[in-house]
Each structure stands twice: as C-alpha cells, then as structure tokens.
Design a protein around this motif. Structure first.
Motif: not given
Lengths: 228, 836
Positions: A39-41, A167-169, A196-199, A204-206
């Motif tokens: 996840a990219i936050l 995945a973008d938001e 592979t998933l980059v989201l 924060d919950q996601v």
C-alpha cells in the motif's frame, strides 16, 4: 528469492507550472517482490497517483527508471507499453473508469478480446458471476450503483489474470460499507489469483490490509513499515 | 487483434453516437448529392447525345451550304450504291393568318424532299409522318405555331405568297438544338409547294442541307472516308459544312465544359462538408479522450485506436456518401420531371454507375482526408488521464501533423482534377480554396483574439458573456466561421454575378436602341415598309443595304489555300459575308487604325478590328470578293472597334459608297416601335411583304433572360447546397457541445439568469459568429464577382457594396436562429437536473 516484479530506481517527476518546475516525485527507490501486497499511503498531493501511473508506464518519469519484470519502461514506445500493460498489468481506479457506451459484460470482455483469449465473452460472464453481478451483465455503467460499478471494474482488472494489479484509491468514491465490501472482494480476488497488488490510498484502514506500507510525503518516501 | 474484434468494437463504439452520425451523414450527403447529381445529369445528357446523335442530326452525315448544293456534290453522291438521301431547304419567314385581324409569327420553314428525317421520327397528329401529310397545298406545323396564330388543324396559313392548309401537327425531329429552335416554331412544306411561295427569291437567307444515310453499318471511319471523298470531288468544298453524327456536338462540347465548372461548384459543397467532417471528428475525439485513456491503460495501442477510429470514420463516410449518392441519382429524374426543357436532349436514365462511383469515391476519400488531421490527435491522448484529468497531452508529432495537412491539400487537388475538365481549373480551385480558408481562418482567429480582450466595463454583461463565449475552448468558432463564410461567399457571389449580368444586359440598351429589326427587305419593298413603319409611329428608323458575298482571295491568295494554314480564318473565311456601304459611321464605331475613305484612287473597305485579326488582314490588305458571281476587289484602309451592345445596325465589313455599285442588295431596317404597336406592325408586314423577317428585340431578350434565369436557378441550387453544408456544420458543432451547454445553462440559471437572458447570450454569440462569416464571405464574393465581371465577362459594372451588410446580416440571423434551434434542449434544462 525470485526477481522483483517491479522496481523503481531514483524515480523523479517534475512538471512545469506557471514558469517554474514543480516537483511531484523525487528520488523514489522501491522494490516490489512478486506476489506482494503493497500500500502506498500519503495525503492528497503527495504524488501517490503519479507514482502509480509511472509504474504502469502511463506516464514517463523525468528522471530515474521504472523496471517491470526486469524491463526498463522508458525504453519502450507507446505501442510497446500498451502491449506490456495488456498482458501483465490490471487496473482499478477511484472513479471506476468504465466505458460508458459498453455494457458491464462488454467492459469486462474488452481486455480479454484484446489479448485474443478464447471464449472471452464466456469468461467475462463468469468473472461477473464471481463478483456477484451475474444478473446485471447487460447493464450499462449509468444503470449501476457506485459499488456495482467498482465490482465491474474489479472483474475487468482480474479477467486477463495480470501479474501486477494497480489500484488507485479503489474505495475513495464509495461509502464506508460499500468500500469495505469492494476491498474484501479485491483482496479475495488477488489471493486466489496470486497477483501482486500495489494499492494507493490515504485511508489507514485500507492500508492496514497490505503486507507492506510505503508512506509518501511531498513526493518522497518518508517511511516504510510491514504488517507484523 | 482479429479483424472481427475490430468490427465488433467499432459497432459498440457507435452506440450513443446518433447525433454525430446524423450530422456526419448530412454534411457529407449534401456534397456527395451535389457531385453525383451533376455528374449523373451530365452523364444522362451525354448518353442522350450518344444514343440520339443520329436522330439529332437526322442522318449519318449532313452537308450544309448557304447556296444551293453544287452539282459536283450531287454527282459524287449518286456514285455511292445504296446511299439514302433527303434534302431540306430551311429559312426563317413570317407565317400569317390573313383576315381582318391578321396574326403572324416568325417561323422556321423546312422545305423537305425525300423521306425526312433518315433517323429519328417526326410524330404527326393525325399519324402517318410528314410523307402522309405533305402535298402540293398542305403544310405540317408545330403546335406552338397553331397556338400563336390561334388556328387549328384544317385551317390555312399564308407562307410567302401561298395559302396552304395545315394538315397535321408535328413533334420531334432533327436539328432541335440551338438558339433558333428556341426562338421560332417549325413549319414543314414539300419542296414543290415551297417553290411557289416565292420565299426562295433573290437574297433569301436560306440553308440548303443534304441528309445522308450510308448503307450498312455507319462506322466513324466510313463516314470520315466519305467526307474526304466528297471534299476531293467538290471544288468549292471549303464553303460546305460537313457534319458527321459522331462529331455533333457543339451542344455536347458545351455540356462537357459546363460539367467541368458545375462539377467544381459541386465539389465546393463536398469540401465544405469535409470541413464539417473534420469538426465533427475533432469534437468526437475530444469527447472520447477519457475513454481512449482508459483503453490505453487497458493495453490498447494508439495505432489500434487510430485504426478503430478510421474504421468508424470510414463507415460513416460510406453511409453519408450512400445517402448522398441516392439523392444525387434523383436529380436527373427531378429535372426530367419538372424542367425537361432545360435539357438539350432527352436524357437517358440508367443508374449512373460512373457518377455514383465518383461521388462515393470523392465523398469517402475527402472525409478520410479531412478526418486525418483531427484523428492524429489520438496520439496525443495521455493514458495518465485515467489518474489525473489534467494530465498533459503528449507532445504533437510534427511529422504526422504536416503529413496529414499535405495529404489533405493533395486530396482536394486530386478531387478537383477528377471534377474539372482542365488541370488548370483544378489548380485554381485548390489554390483559391486554400487561400479563402486561410483568410477565413485568420478572420476567425482575429475574432477570437478580440473576444478574449473585450473590455468588460460599461458593456452589458450579456454582451460580454456572449462575446467571450466565442473564445471558449471547444466552441468551434473557427470551423463554423470558415464553413459558413465559404457558403456565404458562394451564394452571394452567384447572386451578384447573376444580377449584374442581367442589369448589364438591360442597362446597356440605350433608350434609343431599336426594338424591331426588319430583315431581307427587297429594293422594291422599301417604300411599303417605310410607310408601314411610319403608320405605327416608329422612330429612329435606320435603313442599310446588305450585300451577300464570299471572300474569294486575300492579297492574291485564294481562300482554299489560306484555309489550309494553321489557325487562320476557318469559318470566318468561308462563310457568306454580309457587307454594307455607308458614307459615315455611326457613333458606336471608332477607327483604331488607318482612316475612313481616305484613298480616292481605290475602292475601300473598313473592317472591324477583331474580325480583321481572325481573317489575318490589316490596313493595306487587298480582299477579293465574289459578289453573286461578280468579282470585286476592295482595299482595307481602316480598322475599327464596334460597341455591339448598342444594338445599332453594325457590320464587320463596311464598304465605301459606290464600291459595290450595281451589286444586288437587300435592305435591313431597325426602328424603335411603341411596344403596343409591335404585333400590329408584324401582322401588317407579314401580309404586305411576307418574305421580310420581323425580329422583335423584346421577345428575343425575354428568351435570353429566360435562358439566363434557368442557368442562374441551377447555380443558385448548387449555392444553396454549400450554405446547407455550412449550416449542417454549425448545427453539428453546436450539438457536439450540447452537454457542455446544458451544464452552462443550468449554472447560469442557478445564478439568476432568466431563460430570456440565456437566449440573449446565445444570440450574441451565434450572431457574431455569423456576422463575421458573412463579412468575410460577402467580401470574398464581391471580390470574385468583380474580378469575373470586370476581367472575364469584360463588363463595366459597379458593385453593390450594400451586398456586404446584407450578407453579414443574413448570415448572422441564419446562424443565430440555427444556433438557438440546435440549443433548444439545453435551453429547457432545469438547474436541478444537471447540478445534482
């Protein structure tokens, strides 16, 4: 350890704005191993979506290099990038990005037809069945609710069995309950496909569902942590 | 990707594109209909000529002369086995119904011998043909003559000195093309009866014609051989006019030339339609940017998107062209149904395959060429737009842009070459088109620059908003101005030329111009004619002698030898010349070389300068004439120009008084007769001197005007096509922005602008757009019309500058109304529906 599916080496992105050079991203180094869920936050404007675009070759970095399965994307022309995406990369967007003049089933079958898969039409139907929209296959996006549209988008992203899913938001435009359901579906599909998933998210919950979290601020990676 | 996948995607892609398809189809169909219609019409006429050329001529070959055909010709013809021959003697004469209220009509009298015609048919009522009805005391006439004289079959008419009974009416027959057939109805008489009428007397203007039909197949080669043989056998062959069926066709050549010009005019509507296609495709691509970005993100390559879009354009182009082709095919049918007299021959109606192929080919080719620059924008769609809607477009590919522009101009030129009959015209068309587009484009850019800088203070907010709306991205102002401007230019230009031409014809008639010409008055009839003229109150009576003669030799070289020389004389040399003698020239003559009657030693001649040039003579030349068998030599001592428009009695050849002493002369009289007295004069002259032909200028002018009117009508219809194409483009670009408009109207309404206020905004915007197009288009039309009238038609005319504001206002109103109509749905929107 097998070769990483995705690698960013010193990636930067600058845009001219009002006569000045605006820095969107600077010195991004990131390695995503195959099968990971990253996840990219970061807050709005931190460059998350831009980074995602660079990873998929939708956009070109101003500096540095993005390698997908070992191939530098900046060496590829637009056609080659498109062919690479069609085989290896799936997308889920915040605003779904379904094609308005195609039915749900046609939206899902489009990437399958593109890769020349046999029985694209049947597989699209099966995929919609899996996301719980078996009865809505002939509906147009405008006839579906937001949650349903995002489920169609998930079906479309997973249908060609991509190695990398971006995945973008994905829950950004949905209410809390629908968003949770969509996220559950996304995570479930990823696990069964082994992709592979980059989201990208600011929630924060996601991000908590990811194995690894990369924190972005003002275009730089400020922190990384992993799920215990 | 499989071809079937492309087709499937293309079909899916056309969903929700009904508006685009409709406007695309209209834009293209209008132009293709114009191209196919004109080509089909020309094709039909050409086929008509082909099929009917022998019927038009009435023979495989005709031989014509102004004097009785030479005996050598008869001798040569009798040696050919199985040759069929029929003879006519044709003259113009007044035909009369005597009585207390005499009525007369100028008539073409055909004295026929043998089975006339050899091809085609003259249908008589009662049936039976000419042979059944022509006897020693009977004639057959066209119905128009009966109507003009107010009589019926069975009544008698006076032809020359003879009373002859009308035995039947006739329709059809050869030699129907040409202006005289338009001017006078026909009367057929046997040569025996004709001989008694006295019309064949001295000095009559008569056409002798032998009609010939070859035994066996009349191939072109055989006819050409026959002509060569006859030319060799007849010493005076240069004075004979051989007309083989396969070369008939002054009419045909004229049609071909017209087809070239009309074809280019039709192409103009197609090219304007092409601009519409370009605008629609551009709006379409702009509206599809998001979808294209999604497709790119999903892995569709730009090339695949281009192929898809091209395929889509191709489908629409085919549909639009097909609709246009169908409409175009109806044009010959419509003309045949409603205006058959417009055509020189019966047109042959087959499906005009050539015209359809040409129209569809040009339609599809030009739409692709016009769509290409817009389609090249596909490369610039950034797939990153799926993530950021403000993602920069990819850098333009200069090569693609330049190549597509070059391809477009090339395509227009190629289309012009296909349509025009001369490459020179195609070059002019393409050059003029590019230039005008450039001017209109610059004018539109200027308007946009003005709209961006319009001062906001002290102006009504409606006006300011309306003006600035012109410069809104995607407003399509430039395209609409260019297309409407072109349409305005075409229709204004045609109207200007037509009205100026009409005015020039009428205005150039001085008030003293004669209204009546009396032709072929014999010396013994001069007194009687003058008495009749005075009785009806004629003024400005002018009488001149006319001597018929042939040129025998120039500077000692015989005409037969000169006729061999390239580019000299031709028909001018070997026709029957009309000479007159005058002591003083009328004021509309001006000596340009030499001096009039300046050599007391010799018999002098004054020649009109243009005619002298055609003959290849100058001051000092010596011309030997054959005046009815007597040789007379005249010396050219002056050249002059003539203002023919004055309609005064003028001649190419004027001799010094006394030079033609003793030569047999007829007299030609012109006079200004009160309009109400013209028919009276004609009737009385027809009774008293039936051989004298009465030509009434008003009647002839009316006929000329009627002909001009028909041509102008055709051109106006073509012009209307271009305006139609322009309006279709405007409506198309408005409808492309209708979603955007709905939002705008909703916002304005929510901010408190009333519906009337929105209407005012739109009126300002579209009105300005139309006014600018009208200004540039009208200005271009004035320039073109002036150039044509002044330099090509050589008319000294003043141009009506009023046309400019008229064009501006007209286009502004038309555009404003059309723009409002296309925005009807947007105007009715409720703010809540859109802004939710």
């Amino acid at each position: 350890m097998s070769a990483p599916i995705l690698e960013c080496r010193g990636v930067g992105k600058h845009l001219p704005s009002g006569g000045r050079d605006l820095t969107i991203l600077e010195g991004i180094d990131l390695v995503v191993p195959r099968g990971d869920f990253v996840a990219i936050l970061g807050p709005s404007g931190s460059g998350k979506s831009t980074l995602l675009g660079l990873m998929a070759g939708l956009d070109r970095p101003s500096s540095g290099s993005v390698l997908l399965e070992g191939r530098a994307l900046e060496d590829l022309n637009e056609d080659a990038l498109a062919r690479m995406r069609r085989r290896r990369v799936g997308f889920v967007f915040q605003d779904f990005q379904l094609l308005g003049n195609l039915t749900a089933r046609e939206n899902v079958s489009l990437p399958l037809e593109l890769t020349g898969v046999d029985q694209a039409w049947e597989r699209a139907g099966d995929m919609l069945e899996r996301v719980g929209l078996g009865a809505r296959t002939h509906h147009y996006p405008s006839q579906l609710s937001g949650g349903e549209q995002q489920r169609v988008a998930l079906a479309r992203a997973f249908a060609p069995e991509p190695a990398l899913l971006l995945a973008d938001e994905p829950t950004g435009n949905l209410d809390a309950k629908t968003g949770r359901a969509a996220l559950d579906l996304l995570v479930g599909l990823r696990e069964s496909a082994g992709a592979t998933l980059v989201l990208v998210t600011h929630d924060d919950q996601v991000a908590a569902r990811a194995q690894r979290r990369v924190h972005l601020e003002a275009g730089r990676i400020v922190r990384e942590d992993a799920r215990a | 990707m499989k071809p079937s996948t492309y087709v499937r995607w293309m079909l899916r892609d056309s969903r929700g594109a009904r508006g685009r398809m409709v406007y695309f189809t209209i834009c293209l169909a209008v132009g293709v209909a114009a191209v196919v219609g004109t080509a089909a019409l020309a094709d039909g006429i050409d086929r008509g000529f082909d099929q009917e050329s022998r019927a038009i001529l009435g023979a495989d070959l005709t031989v014509d002369a102004k004097r009785p055909l030479p005996a050598e010709l008869d001798a040569a013809l009798t040696t050919i086995d199985g040759l069929e021959r029929s003879d006519t003697v044709e003259t113009m004469s007044m035909v009369l119904v005597p009585g207390t209220k005499a009525r007369s009509r100028l008539t073409r009298v055909f004295a026929v011998r043998g089975s006339y015609p050899l091809y085609g048919e003259i249908v008589t009522e009662p049936r039976g043909g000419l042979e059944a009805h022509l006897g020693p005391d009977t004639v057959v006439v066209e119905i128009d003559l009966l109507t003009a004289l107010g009589i019926a079959v069975g009544d008698s008419v006076r032809v020359g000195t003879q009373m002859l009974r009308v035995a039947a009416t006739a329709t059809g027959g050869p030699q129907q093309t040409g202006f005289t057939s338009f001017l006078a109805p026909r009367l057929y008489v046997s040569q025996e009866a004709f001989a008694r009428t006295g019309l064949l007397g001295f000095g009559s203007r008569v056409q002798y014609r032998a009609l010939l039909r070859l035994p066996g197949p009349p191939t072109r080669e055989r006819i050409d051989r026959l002509v060569e043989r006859l030319e060799a056998a007849v010493p005076d062959a240069a004075y004979l006019d051989f007309d083989p069926y396969h070369q008939i066709g002054r009419g045909r050549r004229w049609i071909q030339r017209m087809e070239g010009f009309v074809g280019l005019a039709a192409l103009l509507s197609l090219v304007i339609g092409g601009i519409g296609v370009a605008l629609i495709v551009r709006a379409w691509i702009a509206g599809r940017t998001r979808a294209m970005a999604v497709m790119r993100a999903l892995g569709v390559t730009p090339t695949q998107i281009l192929v898809l879009s091209l395929g889509h354009t191709l489908l629409l182009a085919l549909a639009g062209s097909a609709v246009g082709a169908v409409l175009g095919c109806l044009l010959p049918v419509a003309v045949r149904t409603w205006a058959p007299s417009l055509l020189p021959v019966e047109i042959v109606s087959v499906i005009p395959v050539g015209a359809v192929l040409r129209g569809v080919g040009l339609g599809v080719g030009l739409s692709l060429a016009f769509a290409l620059p817009a389609l090249s924008a596909i490369w610039r769609v950034s797939p990153a737009r799926v993530l950021r809607s403000d993602a920069d477009p990819l850098p333009p590919q200069r090569l693609v842009q330049v190549a597509s522009a070059v391809f477009l101009v090339g395509a227009v030129f190629a289309a012009a070459v296909v349509q025009a009959d001369q490459t020179r015209h195609a070059v002019w068309f393409t050059g003029g088109f590019v230039l005008l587009i450039g001017l209109l484009y610059l004018a539109a850019r200027g308007l946009l620059a003005f709209a961006r800088r319009v001062p906001r203070r002290r102006l009504s907010p409606y006006l300011v908003h309306g003006i600035t709306a012109l410069a809104r991205p995607g407003a399509g102002t430039v395209g609409a101005v260019v297309a409407l401007g072109l349409g305005t230019m075409v229709i204004t230009g045609i109207a200007l030329v037509e009205t100026r031409l009409r005015e020039a014809i009428l205005a150039n008639l001085p008030s003293t111009a004669p209204s009546v010409f009396l032709i072929d008055i014999q010396p013994a009839q001069r007194e009687a004619v003058r008495a009749e003229l005075e009785e009806v109150g004629a003024r400005e009576i002018d009488e001149v002698p006319v001597v018929m003669a042939r040129i025998a030799a120039i500077d000692g070289t015989s005409v037969a030898e000169i006729a061999q020389e390239e580019g000299r004389g031709g028909w001018s040399l070997t026709r029957e010349q009309r000479l007159t003698w005058r002591k003083e020239l009328t004021p509309d003559n001006e000596i340009t070389a030499g001096a009039l009657w300046s050599d007391p030693e010799r018999k002098e001649l004054s020649i009109e300068a243009g005619f002298a040039k055609r003959l290849g003579v100058d001051v000092g030349s010596r011309i030997e004439f054959d005046v009815q068998g007597v040789s007379v030599t005249l010396h050219v001592t002056s050249l002059r120009t003539v203002e023919w428009q004055s309609l005064s009695l003028n001649f190419f050849l004027v001799a010094e008084p006394g030079a033609l002493q003793g030569a047999p002369a007829l007299y030609l009289t012109s006079a200004l007769v009160p309009e109400a007295q013209e028919q009276v004069l004609q009737d009385q002259l027809a009774a008293a001197v039936p051989n004298v032909t009465v030509l009434r200028v008003r009647a002839v002018l009316d006929q000329v005007m009627a002909l001009l009117e028909r041509i102008a009508l055709g051109l106006r219809i073509l012009g209307a096509f271009t305006v139609l194409a322009g309006l279709a483009i405007l409506a198309g670009s408005v409808s492309a922005s209708v979603l955007h408009r709905r939002r705008e109207v909703a916002l304005l309404k929510s901010l408190g602008v009333t519906r009337g206020g929105v209407v005012r905004l739109f009126l300002t915007e579209y009105g300005l757009c139309g006014a600018l197009a009208g200004l540039v288009g009208g200005g271009g039309a004035l320039l073109l019309a002036w150039t044509w009238l002044e330099h090509i038609a050589d008319l000294d005319v003043s141009l009506p500058w009023l046309a400019l504001p008229t064009a501006m206002l007209g286009t502004a109103i038309l555009t404003a109304v059309c723009g409002l109509a296309a925005n009807y749905r947007a105007l009715r929107v409720r703010p809540r529906e859109v802004l939710r």
